[in-house]
Design a protein around this motif. Sequence first.
Motif, PDB file in Angstrom:
ATOM      1  N   LEU A  29     -52.205  57.768  89.793  1.00 38.49           N
ATOM      2  CA  LEU A  29     -52.935  56.690  90.321  1.00 38.49           C
ATOM      3  C   LEU A  29     -52.255  56.429  91.792  1.00 38.49           C
ATOM      4  N   ALA A  30     -51.012  56.420  91.768  1.00 38.46           N
ATOM      5  CA  ALA A  30     -50.452  56.142  93.091  1.00 38.46           C
ATOM      6  C   ALA A  30     -50.610  57.438  94.139  1.00 38.46           C
ATOM      7  N   ARG A  31     -50.840  58.493  93.698  1.00 36.67           N
ATOM      8  CA  ARG A  31     -51.285  59.426  94.789  1.00 36.67           C
ATOM      9  C   ARG A  31     -52.796  59.648  94.700  1.00 36.67           C
ATOM     10  N   LYS A  32     -53.465  58.783  94.081  1.00 31.09           N
ATOM     11  CA  LYS A  32     -54.911  58.653  94.366  1.00 31.09           C
ATOM     12  C   LYS A  32     -55.729  59.897  93.747  1.00 31.09           C
ATOM     13  N   ASP A  33     -54.762  60.825  92.844  1.00 25.62           N
ATOM     14  CA  ASP A  33     -55.542  61.875  92.277  1.00 25.62           C
ATOM     15  C   ASP A  33     -56.481  61.483  91.093  1.00 25.62           C
ATOM     16  N   VAL A  34     -56.073  60.320  90.498  1.00 24.89           N
ATOM     17  CA  VAL A  34     -57.313  59.579  89.491  1.00 24.89           C
ATOM     18  C   VAL A  34     -57.238  58.320  90.042  1.00 24.89           C
ATOM     19  N   LYS A  35     -58.552  57.957  89.682  1.00 22.07           N
ATOM     20  CA  LYS A  35     -58.786  56.284  90.092  1.00 22.07           C
ATOM     21  C   LYS A  35     -59.249  55.631  88.868  1.00 22.07           C
ATOM     22  N   SER A  36     -58.611  54.572  88.556  1.00 18.54           N
ATOM     23  CA  SER A  36     -58.899  53.526  87.093  1.00 18.54           C
ATOM     24  C   SER A  36     -60.424  52.858  87.788  1.00 18.54           C
ATOM     25  N   THR A  37     -61.353  53.275  86.563  1.00 17.55           N
ATOM     26  CA  THR A  37     -62.765  52.623  86.861  1.00 17.55           C
ATOM     27  C   THR A  37     -63.190  51.785  85.875  1.00 17.55           C
ATOM     28  N   LEU A  38     -64.102  50.788  85.972  1.00 23.18           N
ATOM     29  CA  LEU A  38     -64.497  50.033  84.953  1.00 23.18           C
ATOM     30  C   LEU A  38     -66.011  49.612  84.981  1.00 23.18           C
TER      31      LEU A  38
ATOM     32  N   SER B 263     -68.269  68.184 101.551  1.00 23.99           N
ATOM     33  CA  SER B 263     -67.717  69.730 101.570  1.00 23.99           C
ATOM     34  C   SER B 263     -67.096  69.956 100.186  1.00 23.99           C
ATOM     35  N   ALA B 264     -66.879  69.176  99.280  1.00 23.83           N
ATOM     36  CA  ALA B 264     -66.484  69.437  97.873  1.00 23.83           C
ATOM     37  C   ALA B 264     -67.659  70.454  97.173  1.00 23.83           C
ATOM     38  N   GLU B 265     -68.791  70.040  97.592  1.00 23.58           N
ATOM     39  CA  GLU B 265     -69.631  70.841  96.744  1.00 23.58           C
ATOM     40  C   GLU B 265     -69.365  72.199  96.710  1.00 23.58           C
ATOM     41  N   GLY B 266     -68.977  72.878  97.868  1.00 16.82           N
ATOM     42  CA  GLY B 266     -68.540  74.438  97.824  1.00 16.82           C
ATOM     43  C   GLY B 266     -67.490  74.381  97.076  1.00 16.82           C
ATOM     44  N   CYS B 267     -66.589  73.661  96.474  1.00 22.28           N
ATOM     45  CA  CYS B 267     -65.436  73.840  95.537  1.00 22.28           C
ATOM     46  C   CYS B 267     -65.766  73.874  93.969  1.00 22.28           C
ATOM     47  N   ALA B 268     -67.162  73.947  93.662  1.00 20.21           N
ATOM     48  CA  ALA B 268     -67.454  73.683  92.386  1.00 20.21           C
ATOM     49  C   ALA B 268     -66.690  72.716  91.470  1.00 20.21           C
ATOM     50  N   LEU B 269     -66.687  71.471  92.022  1.00 18.20           N
ATOM     51  CA  LEU B 269     -66.004  70.521  91.452  1.00 18.20           C
ATOM     52  C   LEU B 269     -66.895  69.645  90.195  1.00 18.20           C
ATOM     53  N   GLN B 270     -66.414  68.906  89.227  1.00 17.05           N
ATOM     54  CA  GLN B 270     -67.010  67.918  88.491  1.00 17.05           C
ATOM     55  C   GLN B 270     -66.168  66.921  88.474  1.00 17.05           C
ATOM     56  N   VAL B 271     -66.662  65.613  88.026  1.00 18.63           N
ATOM     57  CA  VAL B 271     -66.198  64.482  87.888  1.00 18.63           C
ATOM     58  C   VAL B 271     -65.765  64.372  86.290  1.00 18.63           C
ATOM     59  N   VAL B 272     -64.435  64.162  86.032  1.00 20.17           N
ATOM     60  CA  VAL B 272     -63.944  64.273  84.547  1.00 20.17           C
ATOM     61  C   VAL B 272     -63.374  62.877  84.005  1.00 20.17           C
ATOM     62  N   PRO B 273     -63.265  62.573  82.953  1.00 21.17           N
ATOM     63  CA  PRO B 273     -62.593  61.247  82.708  1.00 21.17           C
ATOM     64  C   PRO B 273     -61.161  61.701  82.262  1.00 21.17           C
ATOM     65  N   VAL B 274     -60.265  60.776  82.693  1.00 20.06           N
ATOM     66  CA  VAL B 274     -58.803  60.867  82.206  1.00 20.06           C
ATOM     67  C   VAL B 274     -58.365  59.460  81.409  1.00 20.06           C
ATOM     68  N   PRO B 275     -58.490  59.517  80.238  1.00 26.62           N
ATOM     69  CA  PRO B 275     -58.517  58.333  79.391  1.00 26.62           C
ATOM     70  C   PRO B 275     -57.253  57.726  79.827  1.00 26.62           C
ATOM     71  N   ALA B 276     -55.968  58.217  79.821  1.00 30.48           N
ATOM     72  CA  ALA B 276     -54.591  57.600  80.106  1.00 30.48           C
ATOM     73  C   ALA B 276     -54.075  58.147  81.448  1.00 30.48           C
ATOM     74  N   PRO B 277     -54.459  57.844  82.449  1.00 33.14           N
ATOM     75  CA  PRO B 277     -53.879  58.275  83.660  1.00 33.14           C
ATOM     76  C   PRO B 277     -52.480  57.833  83.700  1.00 33.14           C
ATOM     77  N   GLY B 278     -51.688  58.484  84.480  1.00 31.34           N
ATOM     78  CA  GLY B 278     -50.313  57.966  84.822  1.00 31.34           C
ATOM     79  C   GLY B 278     -50.039  57.267  86.015  1.00 31.34           C
ATOM     80  N   ARG B 279     -48.836  56.569  86.123  1.00 33.99           N
ATOM     81  CA  ARG B 279     -48.820  55.802  87.279  1.00 33.99           C
ATOM     82  C   ARG B 279     -48.769  56.768  88.636  1.00 33.99           C
TER      83      ARG B 279
END
Length: 256
Positions: free
Chosen positions: A147-156, A128-144
Amino acid sequence: GPLLALSKPPGLPILGPPGDLSLDALLPALSRRLGLSAELHVVKAPARECSGLALLSGCYHTTKKLQQFFTNARRRGQYPATYRAVTVGVPAEVEGEVRTGLCWQQQGDRAMVRGCQQSVGTGGTPGSAEGCALQVVPVPAPGRRSLARKDVKSTLTCYRVLGAMGGCALVQLQPRTAFPEQLQVHLTLLLCPALGDHEHSSRVGRVLGVPFLLSPETAPTRTQVLDEELLSRLGLSPRQLHHLPLHIHLQELLLP
């Protein structure tokens, strides 16, 4: 046994609305065509935009067992999925890793839409996010906290260049985490977007032939731009470019 492997073309989604073409919708006809008495299930398959190995099963218990294996594999330090990509540009290092935070962000606005972000699974596409005009963007230094709220995910993602010619490369990719469009974003961070990436390639600009990274806010989504030499080698005109599929291919799955 009950397992069946297919090579999925790019552009075919795993799931879709009733009446739309999808891998799941094709399973009953495929089962009949192969003369199988059991109902087929999708165990694992690449995202809609990618091509490659789609693993199916005719046994419900086998399906659940393998899906649980894939879910738990990363916790045990196993990385069963290996991809290959054709990139526009050659990574500076022959092998290495790309590590960054990723999140969903509303296009044209730095504020992330949380309600839409929560509707997106970590391994698929934005329902359903397609209707929200979302894009995936990098967050080089996410805060704790993010990450804890899962707003940002650490990826590798680990990568290795298998070959290069004419300003393009064949790159092996092994994602150590799962996030939608992770491989596409990580390749742009290497300044080598995947061939046929019309979503993220605009974030790589060039000045006198030297690539540099643009922020998502200053690089709106557009059809990938290729130089005349590469277009000639592909046998494409600029008008045909938007038909060029994403060249990221699920090459191998390791099973328990």
